[in-house]
Design an enzyme around this catalytic site. Structure first.
Site, PDB file in Angstrom:
ATOM      1  N   ARG A 167       4.974 -12.715  10.089  1.00 12.51           N
ATOM      2  CA  ARG A 167       5.588 -11.402   9.861  1.00 12.51           C
ATOM      3  C   ARG A 167       6.994 -11.376  10.417  1.00 12.51           C
ATOM      4  O   ARG A 167       7.306 -12.103  11.360  1.00 12.51           O
ATOM      5  CB  ARG A 167       4.817 -10.314  10.625  1.00 12.51           C
ATOM      6  CG  ARG A 167       3.499  -9.951  10.088  1.00 12.51           C
ATOM      7  CD  ARG A 167       2.875  -8.882  10.975  1.00 12.51           C
ATOM      8  NE  ARG A 167       3.256  -7.551  10.562  1.00 12.51           N
ATOM      9  CZ  ARG A 167       2.651  -6.893   9.575  1.00 12.51           C
ATOM     10  NH1 ARG A 167       1.655  -7.425   8.921  1.00 12.51           N
ATOM     11  NH2 ARG A 167       3.035  -5.685   9.248  1.00 12.51           N
TER      12      ARG A 167
ATOM     13  N   LYS B  41       4.092   1.047   9.394  1.00 10.01           N
ATOM     14  CA  LYS B  41       4.250   2.293   8.649  1.00 10.01           C
ATOM     15  C   LYS B  41       3.623   3.464   9.390  1.00 10.01           C
ATOM     16  O   LYS B  41       4.142   4.574   9.352  1.00 10.01           O
ATOM     17  CB  LYS B  41       3.643   2.150   7.255  1.00 10.01           C
ATOM     18  CG  LYS B  41       4.551   1.404   6.304  1.00 10.01           C
ATOM     19  CD  LYS B  41       3.943   1.316   4.925  1.00 10.01           C
ATOM     20  CE  LYS B  41       2.957   0.189   4.858  1.00 10.01           C
ATOM     21  NZ  LYS B  41       2.411  -0.025   3.524  1.00 10.01           N
TER      22      LYS B  41
ATOM     23  N   GLU C 113       0.875  -1.173   0.000  1.00 12.40           N
ATOM     24  CA  GLU C 113       0.000   0.000   0.000  1.00 12.40           C
ATOM     25  C   GLU C 113       0.914   1.226   0.000  1.00 12.40           C
ATOM     26  O   GLU C 113       1.787   1.338   0.864  1.00 12.40           O
ATOM     27  CB  GLU C 113      -0.879  -0.010   1.256  1.00 12.40           C
ATOM     28  CG  GLU C 113      -1.896   1.090   1.237  1.00 12.40           C
ATOM     29  CD  GLU C 113      -2.782   1.118   2.482  1.00 12.40           C
ATOM     30  OE1 GLU C 113      -3.500   2.112   2.650  1.00 12.40           O
ATOM     31  OE2 GLU C 113      -2.735   0.160   3.278  1.00 12.40           O
TER      32      GLU C 113
HETATM   33  P1  ATP Z   1       2.590  -2.105   8.118  1.00 12.98           P
HETATM   34  O1  ATP Z   1       1.871  -2.900   9.142  1.00 12.98           O
HETATM   35  O2  ATP Z   1       4.044  -1.964   8.389  1.00 12.98           O
HETATM   36  O3  ATP Z   1       1.947  -0.816   7.821  1.00 12.98           O
HETATM   37  P2  ATP Z   1       1.315  -3.407   5.943  1.00 12.98           P
HETATM   38  O4  ATP Z   1       1.143  -4.877   6.053  1.00 12.98           O
HETATM   39  O5  ATP Z   1       0.146  -2.564   6.147  1.00 12.98           O
HETATM   40  O6  ATP Z   1       2.558  -2.994   6.819  1.00 12.98           O
HETATM   41  P3  ATP Z   1       1.510  -3.346   3.112  1.00 12.98           P
HETATM   42  O7  ATP Z   1       2.041  -2.274   2.255  1.00 12.98           O
HETATM   43  O8  ATP Z   1       0.063  -3.617   3.073  1.00 12.98           O
HETATM   44  O9  ATP Z   1       1.968  -3.020   4.576  1.00 12.98           O
HETATM   45  O10 ATP Z   1       2.337  -4.674   2.881  1.00 12.98           O
HETATM   46  C1  ATP Z   1       2.693  -5.201   1.638  1.00 12.98           C
HETATM   47  C2  ATP Z   1       3.080  -6.643   1.811  1.00 12.98           C
HETATM   48  O11 ATP Z   1       4.163  -6.752   2.726  1.00 12.98           O
HETATM   49  C3  ATP Z   1       1.945  -7.472   2.379  1.00 12.98           C
HETATM   50  O12 ATP Z   1       1.862  -8.689   1.643  1.00 12.98           O
HETATM   51  C4  ATP Z   1       2.343  -7.730   3.800  1.00 12.98           C
HETATM   52  O13 ATP Z   1       1.861  -8.957   4.223  1.00 12.98           O
HETATM   53  C5  ATP Z   1       3.869  -7.693   3.728  1.00 12.98           C
HETATM   54  N1  ATP Z   1       4.439  -7.256   5.005  1.00 12.98           N
HETATM   55  C6  ATP Z   1       4.206  -6.097   5.653  1.00 12.98           C
HETATM   56  N2  ATP Z   1       4.848  -6.064   6.836  1.00 12.98           N
HETATM   57  C7  ATP Z   1       5.526  -7.238   6.933  1.00 12.98           C
HETATM   58  C8  ATP Z   1       6.384  -7.807   7.919  1.00 12.98           C
HETATM   59  N3  ATP Z   1       6.676  -7.168   9.048  1.00 12.98           N
HETATM   60  N4  ATP Z   1       6.898  -9.038   7.676  1.00 12.98           N
HETATM   61  C9  ATP Z   1       6.615  -9.692   6.540  1.00 12.98           C
HETATM   62  N5  ATP Z   1       5.817  -9.210   5.579  1.00 12.98           N
HETATM   63  C10 ATP Z   1       5.271  -7.999   5.754  1.00 12.98           C
HETATM   64 MG    MG Z   2      -1.603  -3.145   4.756  1.00 11.19          MG
END
Ligand code: ATP
Ligand code: MG
Length: 566
Positions: A270, A280, A43
């Site tokens: 994760r 983020k 995102e």
């Molecule tokens: P955050 O919680 O840091 O805001 P998010 O999951 O909302 O992260 P996205 O941009 O939606 O961020 O994530 C893109 C991809 O990265 C998704 O497939 C998500 O599962 C993966 N991802 C995000 N954070 C992690 C993490 N800490 N470990 C492994 N994969 C991750």
């Molecule tokens: Mg997300």
């Protein structure tokens, strides 16, 4: 398990991850015509962090290894939080890690038309309805995992009326929050996500790509699975929190399917790191509140921060390989990441001399005008990196900590009447020193050298216990060196009762000015990495210039991870 399905890790064979095993089996069975096609779906509401690297390495890595493709898809379903700056940074960071999506760059917004048509289709089939209740009431009516939800009074609206209302929602006739579109599934389902989830809401902000075309926007859950489907994704790899959403994605896919093809979602744990926040939203707070100097502050766990700090993509990938992919949430030790960085930089970083806290040494029996060059090997781990000459003269800087007026027996560095070797040069003996009696600070140390002890010369058989790094005063360049400590002083700053701000380490940045570096570093360019001998790994900062060189400490030489394992 097959012997072929193993990978090397520090000399021992360990099984491939459960995800890789599923992929191997799917390919063998010829599922989805034997294709593998993955995607990375960020995102664009912030910069990528090391957690994302774990997902990227899997999505791109599996496609690469098994002859498939990986798409980059920006999940831009929420027009309010997304910015172009983030999109550019995401592209840059994925490329930096060494992956490429070729021409397959997509946006969830590319599918807004298709998703809207699908919503209309669901309405026509009696599978979606417009709800006029406010969202907090809808949330209340959802019940709890042990209590069934309450059906909305609008649930049985006839399709014609739903169609008309949904169209008018999109034309901007109604206020934000006044109506939503919900899938008509099952208010008693034990899985809360199946209790008539909201699939469209009204948002009147312009979207960075579609402008003012839409007034209704799909919820993430309504977009994600379908986007996978539209792109022909075979393996949709995501983190564990999406496991409970899977039945809903499958429900939508069932309604879309026209052949046996369907994406398969597989969830993994994760990446969490000790002494770090990886969200983020929180990282954005740190930036906005000025707790750090921006998204690429070298203390940040963002990929651009780690890059600026001097971490290499290879070290990050190696760390991710070491922690692997499982079904269990865990917190990974940041010292393992630092260990991976050291191992990598040990092989590639040239050794140089830099004195962070200088103390002047005068060699009283060395001619005043004389300069001689001594030859130093650039990296004992890699002969091909060659050697360089550095100037030696009568006045030198050594590290302040390497001198003690009144040392204990085990101190093998410089002290009155004691001898040390200056690395690559001569053995010197401390004859006296000058101290500022008011401040108590040692100002100069006076030594003599023995010309017969030059390193590498046949007659340099004399042995001493301590070897110090040094820089010639006349040739030294002045630099600023930024030393970093962990941003948080608690292992799990977000898992506590108190707000995570409470655990910010107020000493995480120390700026040292007037550091003295060997002259060869004058030509160093931003992101060049070095080992300052005996001190650690350092990398040239973007702020650096010839007039004011700036270095970031990447990591110290002390490896707490290796120690722990011994
Ligand atoms: P955050 O919680 O840091 O805001 P998010 O999951 O909302 O992260 P996205 O941009 O939606 O961020 O994530 C893109 C991809 O990265 C998704 O497939 C998500 O599962 C993966 N991802 C995000 N954070 C992690 C993490 N800490 N470990 C492994 N994969 C991750
Ligand atoms: Mg997300």
């Amino acid at each position: 398990m097959n012997d072929e399905n193993t990978r090397e890790n520090e000399g021992t064979k360990i099984p491939v991850s459960f995800i890789e095993q599923i992929i191997i089996d799917d390919l063998k069975e010829g599922r989805n015509n034997g294709r593998i096609h993955t995607r990375f779906p960020p995102e664009p509401n912030g910069y990528l962090h090391i957690g994302h690297a774990k997902a990227i390495c899997l999505d791109f890595g599996m496609a690469e290894k098994y002859g498939g493709k990986c798409n980059l898809r920006f999940d831009d379903t929420n027009p309010v939080k997304e910015e172009i700056e983030y999109i550019d940074s995401i592209r840059e960071d994925i490329h930096w890690l060494g992956f490429d999506w070729e021409d397959r760059e997509y946006f969830a917004s590319d599918y807004f038309g298709k998703l809207y048509d699908f919503a209309i289709d669901l309405i026509n089939r009696g599978l979606a309805y417009v709800d006029d209740q406010p969202s907090d009431l809808i949330a209340q009516q959802k019940g709890s995992p042990t209590q069934p939800g309450i059906e909305s009074p609008f649930r049985n609206r006839p399709p014609d009326e739903n169609l008309d209302l949904f169209r008018r929602m999109n034309e901007g006739e109604f206020d934000e929050g006044s109506r939503v579109l919900r899938a008509k599934i099952d208010m008693k389902n034990p899985n809360m996500h199946m209790r008539d989830p909201i699939i469209y809401r009204i948002i009147k902000a312009p979207h960075h790509r579609t402008g003012n075309k839409w007034k209704v926007y799909p919820m993430y859950d309504f977009a994600h699975g379908q986007c996978d489907f539209f792109e022909g994704i075979t393996h949709s790899l995501c983190t564990l929190e999406f496991e409970v959403h899977r039945p809903l994605y499958d429900w939508f896919t069932d309604k879309l399917m026209t052949s046996s093809y369907r994406p398969r979602q597989i969830e993994f744990n994760r990446l969490n790191l000790t002494y770090t926040v990886l969200s983020k939203r929180k990282l954005l707070e740190l930036v906005r509140e000025g707790k750090v100097r921006g998204w690429d502050d070298p203390r940040m766990p963002t990929l651009c921060g780690l890059r600026r700090r001097g971490y290499t993509p290879e070290a990050i990938k190696r760390f991710i390989e070491m922690i692997g992919y499982t079904k269990f949430e865990a917190i990974n030790d940041i010292s393992l990441l630092e260990h991976a960085v050291r191992e990598d930089l040990n092989m590639r970083a040239p050794r140089v001399f830099g004195v962070l806290k200088p103390l002047k040494v005068i060699i009283t029996n060395y001619p005043e005008e004389k300069t001689e060059e001594v030859t130093i090997i650039n990296n004992p781990e890699d002969e091909s990196m060659g050697s360089r000459n550095i100037p030696f003269s009568r006045e030198l800087y050594i590290e302040r900590d390497d001198f003690m007026e009144d040392p204990p027996n085990k101190f093998f560095r410089l002290a009155p009447d004691r001898e040390v070797r200056l690395k690559g040069a001569f053995i010197i003996k401390c004859e006296s020193y000058r101290k500022n009696e008011t401040t108590g600070i040692i100002e100069e140390v006076y030594c003599t050298y023995d010309p017969d002890t030059r390193s590498g010369a046949n007659n340099s058989q004399k042995k001493v216990k301590g070897t110090l790094h040094w820089v010639s005063v006349r040739h030294a360049i002045d630099a600023e060196v930024r030393i970093y400590d962990r941003l948080f002083n608690h292992e799990d700053p977000t898992g506590q009762k108190d707000d995570y701000h409470k655990f910010l380490n107020s000493d995480s940045l120390q700026i040292l000015k007037g550091c003295k570096l060997e002259p060869s570093l004058r030509s160093a360019r931003p992101l060049d990495r070095f080992q300052f001998q005996r001190l650690g790994y350092f990398c040239v900062d973007y702020d650096s210039s010839e007039d004011n060189p700036v270095f970031n400490q990447t990591v110290s030489l002390r490896d707490s991870w290796s120690k722990m394992r011994k």
